[in-house]
Design an enzyme around this catalytic site. Structure first.
Site, mmCIF file in Angstrom:
data_model
loop_
_atom_site.group_PDB
_atom_site.id
_atom_site.type_symbol
_atom_site.label_atom_id
_atom_site.label_comp_id
_atom_site.label_asym_id
_atom_site.label_seq_id
_atom_site.Cartn_x
_atom_site.Cartn_y
_atom_site.Cartn_z
ATOM 1 N N CYS A 119 34.601 41.505 44.280
ATOM 2 C CA CYS A 119 34.599 41.135 45.693
ATOM 3 C C CYS A 119 34.591 42.382 46.574
ATOM 4 O O CYS A 119 34.970 43.481 46.145
ATOM 5 C CB CYS A 119 35.841 40.321 46.034
ATOM 6 S SG CYS A 119 35.916 38.687 45.289
ATOM 7 N N GLU A 137 27.575 41.504 42.626
ATOM 8 C CA GLU A 137 27.546 40.419 41.648
ATOM 9 C C GLU A 137 26.861 40.854 40.362
ATOM 10 O O GLU A 137 26.052 41.788 40.344
ATOM 11 C CB GLU A 137 26.835 39.203 42.255
ATOM 12 C CG GLU A 137 27.596 38.651 43.457
ATOM 13 C CD GLU A 137 26.993 37.389 44.041
ATOM 14 O OE1 GLU A 137 25.842 37.054 43.697
ATOM 15 O OE2 GLU A 137 27.691 36.750 44.847
ATOM 16 N N CYS A 141 41.809 39.035 45.248
ATOM 17 C CA CYS A 141 41.874 40.145 46.219
ATOM 18 C C CYS A 141 43.249 40.206 46.878
ATOM 19 O O CYS A 141 43.797 41.295 47.101
ATOM 20 C CB CYS A 141 40.774 40.003 47.265
ATOM 21 S SG CYS A 141 39.128 40.299 46.569
ATOM 22 N N ASN A 146 30.621 43.040 48.126
ATOM 23 C CA ASN A 146 30.619 42.359 46.834
ATOM 24 C C ASN A 146 29.414 42.815 46.025
ATOM 25 O O ASN A 146 28.329 43.070 46.558
ATOM 26 C CB ASN A 146 30.679 40.835 46.971
ATOM 27 C CG ASN A 146 29.640 40.224 47.885
ATOM 28 O OD1 ASN A 146 29.145 40.860 48.815
ATOM 29 N ND2 ASN A 146 29.290 38.976 47.619
ATOM 30 N N GLU A 206 36.540 43.158 49.126
ATOM 31 C CA GLU A 206 37.859 43.717 49.422
ATOM 32 C C GLU A 206 38.334 44.617 48.283
ATOM 33 O O GLU A 206 38.870 45.713 48.503
ATOM 34 C CB GLU A 206 38.898 42.602 49.632
ATOM 35 C CG GLU A 206 38.566 41.642 50.752
ATOM 36 C CD GLU A 206 37.812 40.419 50.272
ATOM 37 O OE1 GLU A 206 36.842 40.580 49.492
ATOM 38 O OE2 GLU A 206 38.175 39.308 50.675
ATOM 39 N N CYS A 249 39.971 36.041 48.694
ATOM 40 C CA CYS A 249 40.282 35.170 47.558
ATOM 41 C C CYS A 249 41.616 35.575 46.940
ATOM 42 O O CYS A 249 42.189 36.619 47.258
ATOM 43 C CB CYS A 249 39.156 35.229 46.524
ATOM 44 S SG CYS A 249 39.227 36.693 45.460
HETATM 45 N N1 THU Z 1 33.657 37.182 47.647
HETATM 46 C C1 THU Z 1 34.154 38.328 48.206
HETATM 47 O O1 THU Z 1 33.492 39.387 48.223
HETATM 48 N N2 THU Z 1 35.400 38.287 48.736
HETATM 49 C C2 THU Z 1 36.212 37.198 48.734
HETATM 50 O O2 THU Z 1 37.367 37.278 49.152
HETATM 51 C C3 THU Z 1 35.690 35.919 48.261
HETATM 52 C C4 THU Z 1 34.371 35.934 47.603
HETATM 53 C C5 THU Z 1 32.337 37.224 47.034
HETATM 54 C C6 THU Z 1 32.327 37.058 45.543
HETATM 55 C C7 THU Z 1 30.950 36.502 45.290
HETATM 56 O O3 THU Z 1 30.045 37.586 45.155
HETATM 57 C C8 THU Z 1 30.619 35.745 46.558
HETATM 58 O O4 THU Z 1 31.540 36.178 47.539
HETATM 59 C C9 THU Z 1 30.701 34.240 46.425
HETATM 60 O O5 THU Z 1 31.915 33.854 45.898
#
Ligand code: THU
Length: 158
Positions: free
Chosen positions: A71, A62, A107, A60, A73, A104
């Site tokens: 994210c 941000e 994804c 991920n 994935e 999520c």
């Molecule tokens: N996140 C992911 O990388 N993958 C997911 O399937 C769910 C959430 C990340 C996004 C964000 O940077 C952090 O987790 C908190 O939501």
């Protein structure tokens, strides 16, 4: 097996099920260490197995403009496609929760582009637990390329 098609197993059982699991897990753990998550502090790693047999990492990333975050994935899928993959067979995601966190909705939707048989392993970086499920079980009755057939603009051919 639950009636949802999601199974809770461990790393050894995952490796027995998929020979590439250990390599994908190691790749995802390394990527998790590279995650840029200064806002959530929730570090996620992923690795996808492309149709060619090659594996691609993701993490991920941000943004201070939170909605611009990607994210792990999806970043792995983007890397695979940019490298020339047209199919995704497996996605391994690693989260720092004892009970592994599964992908999520966004994804899942992007993975659905590669069909309901994409195998998803949600592993933990702090426990041995692994959830495994086919994408079709994680996102049943999904909106996909088939819905655009003969209606929307023609999908770009591969
Ligand atoms: N996140 C992911 O990388 N993958 C997911 O399937 C769910 C959430 C990340 C996004 C964000 O940077 C952090 O987790 C908190 O939501």
């Amino acid at each position: 097996m639950t009636d949802t098609g999601v199974e809770l197993i461990d790393r050894a059982a995952a490796a027995a099920r998929l020979p590439e699991f250990d390599g994908l897990l190691q790749m995802a753990l390394i990527a998790q260490g590279r995650a840029r998550a200064p806002y959530s502090n929730f570090h996620v790693g992923a690795a996808v197995l492309g149709g060619s047999g090659a594996a691609f990492p993701g993490c991920n990333v941000e943004s201070a403009s939170y909605g611009a975050t990607i994210c792990a994935e999806r970043s792995a899928v983007v890397g695979a496609v940019a490298a020339g993959e047209t199919a995704i067979r497996v996605c391994v995601v690693v989260t720092p929760t004892v009970d592994p966190s599964s992908p999520c909705g966004i994804c899942r939707q992007l993975l659905a582009e590669f069909g309901p048989d994409v195998l998803v392993f949600a592993a933990s970086s702090v426990s041995d637990a692994v959830y495994v499920a086919a994408l079709g079980d994680l996102l049943p009755l999904s909106f996909g390329p088939q819905n655009l057939d003969g209606v929307g603009p023609k999908a770009v051919s591969e």
